[in-house]
Design an enzyme around this catalytic site. Sequence first.
Site: not given
Length: 291
Positions: A42, A45
């Site tokens: 991600c 993230c």
Amino acid sequence: MAEAASATGDDILDVTQDSFQQAVLDESHQRPVVVDFWAAWCGPCQQLMPLLQQLAAQYAGKFRLAKVNSDEQQALAQQYGVRSLPTVMIFRHGKPADQFMGVQPESNIRAMIDQHLEKPSDKLIEQAREQAKGGDVDGALATLKAALEQDPDNGDLRIELARALAQSGDPDAAESELAKLPLDQSEKEEAKALKARLVFAKTAAGIDPQAVAQELKGDSPRPEALEQMAAYAMLSGRAEEALALYLQLMKQHRSYNDGAGQKGLLAAFEVLGNDHPLVGQFRRQMASLLY
């Protein structure tokens, strides 16, 4: 428990299903725990995590950062309804208190964390609760009123003052304090539950429980008697009895006191909470009378 990040010791942890209870839920009773649900693939993230780690270092132990790898801890992510990454939840007193998804500006994250940091008034609230628990309601009121003078915008203090006023036998004053809350604070679960409880306190004020109970044994009790005993039962912790009486009032006297039976049921549901087993049961019975 996973090893702590060396930069900030105990303030940044990798957390698993096995360590979540101790590292997050238990710790959240002492300070806020910011839980970052992330994954290696991600991109956002990877952008957010360094910012959260930087904030954890700057706050110097005022909150804990718990990192949950959602790929490795899928059951944990599912348990807390994580549907997109990153998802960040703030836990306080054993449960989620706030959250956001995606990358947010640092100022927004700081503002959210700051809302949940321990304040001097938190200790006064605990002091007042102990005073009230020990029977010193007047002392609790004095503590809370003095604290509120110093921090008039603190909704938690005002809710606690309203609770103490209700305990002192002054539901009108308690209701007045709750009316001063801003809309967002009046929607807090504890404020809504207290408002509902005040409905019961005002209805049951001054009744003779034995006389009303005797009337209810008859064939045609007055709707006033049903409403009063239902309220008294709720205040006495006899929830099932109270719900049954409100349901009976709704069946037999639908329009009495502007729908007091249905209103009483809804107030009781608010106090008990949606997870209480009686709520689903009586909500279905209430709905069958409406439709």
